[in-house]
Design a protein around this motif. Sequence first.
Motif, PDB file in Angstrom:
ATOM      1  N   SER A  90      45.194  22.588 -16.929  1.00  0.00           N
ATOM      2  CA  SER A  90      46.030  21.795 -17.842  1.00  0.00           C
ATOM      3  C   SER A  90      46.635  22.715 -18.897  1.00  0.00           C
ATOM      4  O   SER A  90      47.637  22.375 -19.525  1.00  0.00           O
ATOM      5  N   ILE A  93      50.147  22.993 -18.119  1.00  0.00           N
ATOM      6  CA  ILE A  93      50.978  21.822 -18.440  1.00  0.00           C
ATOM      7  C   ILE A  93      51.306  21.813 -19.938  1.00  0.00           C
ATOM      8  O   ILE A  93      52.414  21.488 -20.341  1.00  0.00           O
ATOM      9  N   TRP A 156      50.428  15.972 -30.470  1.00  0.00           N
ATOM     10  CA  TRP A 156      49.299  16.263 -29.576  1.00  0.00           C
ATOM     11  C   TRP A 156      48.060  15.502 -30.037  1.00  0.00           C
ATOM     12  O   TRP A 156      47.680  15.583 -31.197  1.00  0.00           O
ATOM     13  N   VAL A 187      51.348  13.670 -26.341  1.00  0.00           N
ATOM     14  CA  VAL A 187      50.518  14.290 -25.307  1.00  0.00           C
ATOM     15  C   VAL A 187      49.073  13.911 -25.607  1.00  0.00           C
ATOM     16  O   VAL A 187      48.549  14.243 -26.672  1.00  0.00           O
ATOM     17  N   ASP A 189      45.516  14.598 -24.495  1.00  0.00           N
ATOM     18  CA  ASP A 189      44.705  15.511 -23.686  1.00  0.00           C
ATOM     19  C   ASP A 189      43.324  14.892 -23.461  1.00  0.00           C
ATOM     20  O   ASP A 189      42.531  14.754 -24.391  1.00  0.00           O
ATOM     21  N   ILE A 215      52.236  11.202 -22.229  1.00  0.00           N
ATOM     22  CA  ILE A 215      51.748  11.958 -21.060  1.00  0.00           C
ATOM     23  C   ILE A 215      50.251  12.228 -21.256  1.00  0.00           C
ATOM     24  O   ILE A 215      49.820  12.621 -22.348  1.00  0.00           O
ATOM     25  N   LEU A 217      46.876  14.262 -20.068  1.00  0.00           N
ATOM     26  CA  LEU A 217      46.467  15.490 -19.369  1.00  0.00           C
ATOM     27  C   LEU A 217      44.996  15.394 -18.965  1.00  0.00           C
ATOM     28  O   LEU A 217      44.150  15.031 -19.781  1.00  0.00           O
ATOM     29  N   TYR A 233      46.287  18.341 -14.370  1.00  0.00           N
ATOM     30  CA  TYR A 233      47.426  17.481 -14.050  1.00  0.00           C
ATOM     31  C   TYR A 233      47.845  16.625 -15.231  1.00  0.00           C
ATOM     32  O   TYR A 233      47.073  16.381 -16.155  1.00  0.00           O
ATOM     33  N   GLY A 234      49.109  16.224 -15.163  1.00  0.00           N
ATOM     34  CA  GLY A 234      49.662  15.328 -16.172  1.00  0.00           C
ATOM     35  C   GLY A 234      50.040  14.023 -15.494  1.00  0.00           C
ATOM     36  O   GLY A 234      50.462  14.019 -14.329  1.00  0.00           O
ATOM     37  N   ALA A 236      52.342  10.536 -16.280  1.00  0.00           N
ATOM     38  CA  ALA A 236      53.303   9.965 -17.226  1.00  0.00           C
ATOM     39  C   ALA A 236      54.254   9.050 -16.466  1.00  0.00           C
ATOM     40  O   ALA A 236      54.147   8.893 -15.244  1.00  0.00           O
TER      41      ALA A 236
END
Length: 359
Positions: A90, A93, A156, A187, A189, A215, A217, A233-234, A236
């Motif tokens: 990740s 990504i 994030w 994002v 995570d 998205i 992660l 992987y992401g 979304a």
Amino acid sequence: MRWKEQLLKLKPYQPGKSISEVKRQYGLTEIVKLASNENPFGSSEKVENVIAGYAGKFSMYPDGYATELRTHLADHLGVKEGQVILGNGSDEIIQMIARGLLKPGTKTVMAAPTFPQYKHNGIIEGCEITEIPLIDGAHDLDEMAAAIDERTSVVWLCSPNNPTGIYIKEEELTAFMARVPSDVLVVLDEAYYEYVTAEDYHDSLRLLKQYKNLIILRTFSKIYGLASFRVGYGIAHEETITALEPVREPFNVNTLAQAAAIAALMDQEFVDGCKKENRAGLEQFYQFCDRAGLTYYPSQGNFILIDFKKDGQEVFQFLLERGYIVRSGTALGFPTCVRITIGSKEQNQGLIQVIKEYL
Ligand code: PMP
């Protein structure tokens, strides 16, 4: 020389000491590494069987679209194939998002301390960084939302957060998403997602149906035990994935890594077992800390941040010289702490014994 000044502002990312480095430095033969939140139980046996079949088949490029892995992942997650992007970890990504969206003149918002790669990549891209301090190890989502302005391109979130292990609750995430403008990418995570046991942990996949600017992660490096293969992987909305695809390296996930990830995904029994062992290991540390009067952050990950209320580097060094590699809190923004990856029962017991000697 402008290029040099720009690059010299950066420090290389230091992921911690390796086993061979510590063996050589201290003349030790037995080392237990509980520093990088790896799986102490390795990976599913199914992975080994699959990998053995690839011997001598290395002359062709990997499937650049990771077609089979993508199909398996989409099935597993209950999303469309076009909603998944694969990365060389990740980490990659994070790099893709930064490379695509964190241009000079833009701003990015994150918690502090959190996983350092968000900031590191933001600096590389020349983007302005806004860091919002954690409160008791948790994201201050109010302040983070308030910090978003018209120049902000990416926010994030890390849940459970590395290095505290504190997670974002369902209702907090829902309220936060409602406050973020739709042209700002969030994002989320979830590298430690599979370890989470909290019932009010967010259902991020559900939120994806509502928000195109989210998205998620995840990774095969943690509970699946495939850190050395580098597969993350992401997930979304399809439009977000389509926008990111041009930034991705053409053959970023190698053939063995793709095969290993599929095999690992097929063995959810292994995953469930690791989750249970991890919970028991966390309890082992909680009990020890409670008895020893040490404070810690209650964790939903496979690690625990313990506050020794003195120089964490000193504790780290003491453990290192006795064959236990952990992470010093100094490098993680918690100078009086150390972060310990939850190991097997025996590894945890061994480490606890050495900590007792220190105390
Ligand atoms: N995000 C977080 C929060 C992590 O802790 C890590 C690994 N330490 C990563 C991302 C990167 O994981 P990967 O091995 O998939 O690149």
